[in-house]
Design a protein around this motif. Structure first.
Motif, mmCIF file in Angstrom:
data_model
loop_
_atom_site.group_PDB
_atom_site.id
_atom_site.type_symbol
_atom_site.label_atom_id
_atom_site.label_comp_id
_atom_site.label_asym_id
_atom_site.label_seq_id
_atom_site.Cartn_x
_atom_site.Cartn_y
_atom_site.Cartn_z
ATOM 1 N N LYS A 41 127.530 23.197 35.300
ATOM 2 C CA LYS A 41 127.376 22.688 33.935
ATOM 3 C C LYS A 41 128.076 23.611 32.925
ATOM 4 C CE LYS A 41 124.007 20.335 31.168
ATOM 5 N NZ LYS A 41 122.836 19.525 31.366
ATOM 6 N N ASP A 57 119.671 31.310 24.742
ATOM 7 C CA ASP A 57 118.869 31.833 23.631
ATOM 8 C C ASP A 57 117.896 32.910 24.080
ATOM 9 O OD1 ASP A 57 117.572 29.643 25.024
ATOM 10 O OD2 ASP A 57 115.982 29.779 23.536
ATOM 11 N N ARG A 58 117.574 32.921 25.369
ATOM 12 C CA ARG A 58 116.607 33.927 25.834
ATOM 13 C C ARG A 58 117.136 35.341 25.627
ATOM 14 N NH1 ARG A 58 112.221 32.282 28.126
ATOM 15 N NH2 ARG A 58 111.789 34.201 29.212
ATOM 16 N N MET A 101 124.527 40.321 31.505
ATOM 17 C CA MET A 101 125.164 39.013 31.300
ATOM 18 C C MET A 101 125.498 38.424 32.662
ATOM 19 S SD MET A 101 126.419 36.653 29.314
ATOM 20 C CE MET A 101 127.638 35.325 29.403
ATOM 21 N N PRO A 102 124.899 37.281 32.993
ATOM 22 C CA PRO A 102 125.138 36.699 34.319
ATOM 23 C C PRO A 102 126.571 36.189 34.463
ATOM 24 C CG PRO A 102 123.348 35.545 33.158
ATOM 25 C CD PRO A 102 124.013 36.447 32.168
ATOM 26 N N GLY A 133 119.234 34.971 21.426
ATOM 27 C CA GLY A 133 118.425 34.558 20.287
ATOM 28 C C GLY A 133 118.615 33.098 19.951
ATOM 29 N N PRO A 134 117.586 32.465 19.377
ATOM 30 C CA PRO A 134 117.675 31.029 19.087
ATOM 31 C C PRO A 134 118.770 30.705 18.062
ATOM 32 C CG PRO A 134 115.605 31.967 18.267
ATOM 33 C CD PRO A 134 116.270 33.022 19.074
ATOM 34 N N ASN A 135 119.179 31.713 17.277
ATOM 35 C CA ASN A 135 120.241 31.474 16.291
ATOM 36 C C ASN A 135 121.524 32.216 16.618
ATOM 37 O OD1 ASN A 135 118.639 29.796 14.643
ATOM 38 N ND2 ASN A 135 117.564 31.620 13.946
ATOM 39 N N TRP A 191 128.463 33.088 35.332
ATOM 40 C CA TRP A 191 128.050 31.682 35.356
ATOM 41 C C TRP A 191 128.911 30.860 36.301
ATOM 42 C CZ3 TRP A 191 123.562 30.313 33.232
ATOM 43 C CH2 TRP A 191 122.978 31.212 32.319
ATOM 44 N N ARG A 196 121.787 25.213 25.302
ATOM 45 C CA ARG A 196 120.339 25.071 25.487
ATOM 46 C C ARG A 196 119.955 25.043 26.957
ATOM 47 N NH1 ARG A 196 117.482 20.343 22.047
ATOM 48 N NH2 ARG A 196 118.405 19.200 23.761
ATOM 49 N N ALA A 197 120.696 24.256 27.734
ATOM 50 C CA ALA A 197 120.338 24.070 29.145
ATOM 51 C C ALA A 197 120.444 25.381 29.917
ATOM 52 C CB ALA A 197 121.240 23.010 29.778
ATOM 53 N N ALA A 198 121.425 26.202 29.554
ATOM 54 C CA ALA A 198 121.605 27.467 30.262
ATOM 55 C C ALA A 198 120.684 28.556 29.718
ATOM 56 C CB ALA A 198 123.067 27.913 30.178
ATOM 57 N N ALA A 199 119.888 28.196 28.699
ATOM 58 C CA ALA A 199 118.890 29.113 28.138
ATOM 59 C C ALA A 199 119.517 30.402 27.621
ATOM 60 C CB ALA A 199 117.793 29.413 29.161
#
Lengths: 600, 133
Positions: B104, B56-57, B96-97, B60-62, B99, B51-54
């Motif tokens: 974190k 889902d953007r 794809m970044p 997707g949220p799932n 990381w 969630r913190a790394a976002a």
């Protein structure tokens, strides 16, 4: 002969239009006064997206056929449109932001510009690697690259004349917006609201690329170019000076330093007032609990002096955003009747679902009404305070962190996102491509790390429940009364910029890939054609050898892109996700092409 | 500190009683899940990192894919080493970044993998998870 025709029209228009201010760019002025050109992204400085061309009209539009096509070679979301100046068309692509100059006589590529950008920037772009197009002026073509470098290219050769670095992509400050030439300046914004970028708008001199001024969206008065005594805002039913620290006093501590308010929309300009108009985006983060206060001046409409950047007036639409309702959508300038009075207005269709009409000279709030009846996060805008009256059930702050607030309309992508609306001077109405999508929104605590995503909410989006089941509408809007005149349902969000013409036809594209022509009067569909990919670009028109052409990019992507479907909550299927974005995959695939139409 | 200690003890207790546990090699479960959405603290931490790394953007949220690929599918194919490598170095051309500058994410690759693998395996049935009591 051909040139003669274009010039004859140009001369007629020039006679009607008063000469602009002393510093206007003569080259662009000449180009814009000829309706045979499409010399700026909206076709004018008012963002009206209206063309005086009428060869293609309601009577013959059903005979439109493809005249020619062009592949940009990039398979990503294609927003904006090409420019046409004389015999030359300037075509752009999403990242890596290639530019092609195509001779309309031969359809040959005269020059090609292929910027070398660090691919790391792709990951810093929030919603696909879109680019909303080029600007023209002073014999130059301007490209705002993704990596924030603003480039001026010689329109004849494509050679780089100057470059300016507009932001630091390592901190998430990247660009998707089209730059805009007004007067002797080129105006550009910044993206990165989801990276905690503190937004600003910048003016560069078109001659040499030197920065003329930069105005921040949030922070100390001096850095926003706000004069506490002279900058006005709507409060208590009248225009009042904003007072000292109008932004700082609405943030906790120094949160404004990572406060967002980015500026990636379409800008407009009123020469008579010498005012530049644009909107600012969401405050960072998306978790409202973490940033108490109104978070001024995120989510606001701005009027700045073009020469100095000084803020004449500013109005905040969504104080303390709790839904990601960026205020960046285009500001359309038009002189229309408002409650029986002719007014110089600014009309804006906000992500928050309200259509705003303001006096663009004074900043006075005239109308604020919902332009989609399903909008439910606020009951109305209090016209005295100018503030939306938020409904507790849909307040993600009221419900709190780690609570999923359900059924909020519109979704974060707004009743309309950046896809620009159009105005028709004959009807005085606005023609608006809209989204008809609602969401569940769950904010959570997030820490800021420079250069990393700073979002703080999880979203699920689905078609507006208990409606026609589709995810979009194309509407006609009376901005004087704040009322929908007609509304045409669409299966998917209409994510394409509209075009109105003197031929009484309105054009827009759809996510399935149709370019559609509808009747000005009632929105009745007159013609459609399926292009290679979904359309998120803006429709444009031009004359060549005396003949009218209409064109549009296709290439699905952006936030409304094909993959969104897969992200829908399984449990929202019952709400109508079947028949929602998921179905888009049945209609279209990635693409990257320009399709140009004419009547044979 | 004290809280972390108590949780660790609790998680051990649950792991023993849990109906579903995927083994990471040896006897240590990769993740433990109850009722489809209650997970062990490490897997819960993986969810928080997601969630913190976002993520889902793009995914997707799932985790079913958006601009980026479906991780439900990808985690069936990627080896553990490949997973670490993609996270660390990114896949720049695809968006794809890398990381590797995000502490974190880098400090919690195991937890993130456990969470996503659980989603991919179908053992964790909703993207949002709770911590086991």
């Amino acid at each position: 002969m051909i040139a003669g025709l274009k010039h004859k029209v140009a001369a007629a228009v020039a006679c009607m239009t008063a000469t602009g201010m002393a510093f206007a760019d003569a080259d662009l002025d000449r180009a814009m006064k000829d309706p045979g050109n499409w010399a700026s992204q909206a076709g004018d400085e008012y963002n009206q997206r209206y063309s005086a061309l009428d060869q293609i009209n309601a009577g013959n539009v059903d005979k439109l056929q493809v005249a020619w096509t062009f592949s940009t070679g990039v398979l990503r979301g294609h927003e904006g449109s090409p420019l046409v100046i004389g015999d030359m068309m300037y075509i752009h692509s999403p990242f890596p932001n290639n530019v092609y100059a195509v001779d309309l006589n031969t359809q040959q590529i005269v020059w090609k510009h292929t910027p070398k950008q660090d691919s790391a920037v792709i990951a810093q772009m929030c919603c696909d690697t879109v680019n909303r197009g080029l600007a023209y002026g002073d014999g130059k073509v301007f490209l705002q690259r993704a990596d924030s470098v603003l480039e001026a290219l010689d329109a004849k050769t494509g050679k780089v004349v100057w470059q300016a670095t507009n932001g630091d992509p390592k901190l998430g400050a990247v660009n998707t917006n089209a730059p805009h030439v007004f007067g002797d300046k080129i105006i550009t914004g910044i993206s990165g609201g989801e990276w905690g970028v503190r937004g600003y708008i910048s003016a560069y001199n078109i001659k040499d690329g030197k920065m003329a001024w930069r105005g921040y969206s949030v922070g100390p008065d001096a850095e926003m170019l706000i004069d506490p005594a002279k900058t006005m805002t709507w409060a208590d039913g009248k225009m009042q000076a904003v007072g000292k620290d109008s932004s700082l006093s609405t943030w906790k501590g120094d949160q404004w330093k990572i406060g967002g308010g980015t500026t990636w929309g379409w800008y407009s300009y009123d020469r008579a007032e010498n005012l530049l108009y644009y909107g600012t985006g969401n405050p960072s983060t998306w978790n409202p609990t973490q940033r108490p206060g109104d978070n001024k001046w995120s989510m606001s409409i701005w009027a700045r002096d073009l020469d100095t950047g000084a803020v004449k007036w500013v109005y905040q639409m969504t104080p303390h955003d709790e839904w990601d309702f960026d205020g960046i959508n285009e500001m359309i300038l038009a002189d229309i009747d408002v409650k029986g009075q002719k007014r110089k207005t600014l009309v804006h269709f906000d992500r928050n679902g309200f259509g705003y009409t303001l006096d663009r000279v004074s900043g006075e709030l005239l109308v604020a009404e919902k332009y989609d009846p399903v909008v439910n996060w606020a009951t109305h805008v209090d016209m005295k305070t100018g503030r939306p009256q938020v409904v507790a059930q849909y307040s993600t702050e009221h419900n709190g962190e780690d609570v999923n607030s359900k059924g909020i309309c519109p979704a974060a992508l707004g009743t309309k996102d950046q896809q620009p609306a159009a105005f028709h001077p004959k009807t005085g109405l606005f023609y608006v491509p809209t989204n008809h999508v609602c969401m569940d929104y769950e904010p959570f605590e997030v820490e800021y790390t420079a250069g990393q995503p700073y979002v703080g909410a999880t979203l699920a989006m689905y078609p507006a429940p208990n409606s026609h089941g589709g995810m979009g509408n194309f509407i006609a809007w009376d901005a004087g009364a704040g009322k929908i005149v007609w509304s045409k349902p669409e299966q998917f969000s209409v994510w394409s910029g509209a075009l109105t013409t003197a031929g009484d036809v309105i054009f827009y594209g759809t996510l399935e890939g149709y370019l559609k022509a509808v009747n000005l009067k009632d929105g009745k569909e007159l013609w459609k054609f399926k292009t290679p990919s979904g359309i998120i670009g803006n429709v444009f028109t031009y004359l060549h050898k005396g003949k009218q052409y209409v064109g549009v990019y296709s290439g699905i992507g952006g936030w409304a892109g094909i993959g969104m479907a897969a992200g829908l909550e399984k449990d929202s299927d019952g709400l109508g996700a079947v028949g929602g974005y998921r179905d888009l995959q049945k209609f279209t695939n990635l693409g990257g092409s320009l399709t140009v139409f004419a009547i044979p | 500190m004290e809280r972390g200690f108590i949780l660790r003890i609790a998680s051990l207790a649950v792991a023993v009683a849990a109906p579903m546990a995927a083994l990471a090699g040896g006897d240590k479960p990769l993740y433990t899940v109850e009722d489809g959405n209650k997970v062990d603290p490490a897997t819960y931490n993986g969810f928080k990192v997601w969630r913190a790394a976002a993520c889902d953007r793009c995914h997707g949220p799932n985790q079913e894919g958006m601009v980026g690929p479906s991780l439900i599918d990808s985690l069936k194919v990627l080896t553990r080493d490949e997973f670490n490598q993609v996270l660390t170095d990114g896949r720049m051309a695809k968006g794809m970044p890398a990381w590797n500058t995000n502490k974190k994410v880098m400090d919690n690759l195991d937890d993130l993998y456990a969470y996503l693998k659980g989603r991919s395996d179908g053992a964790i049935t909703s993207a949002k998870v709770k911590k086991m009591k």
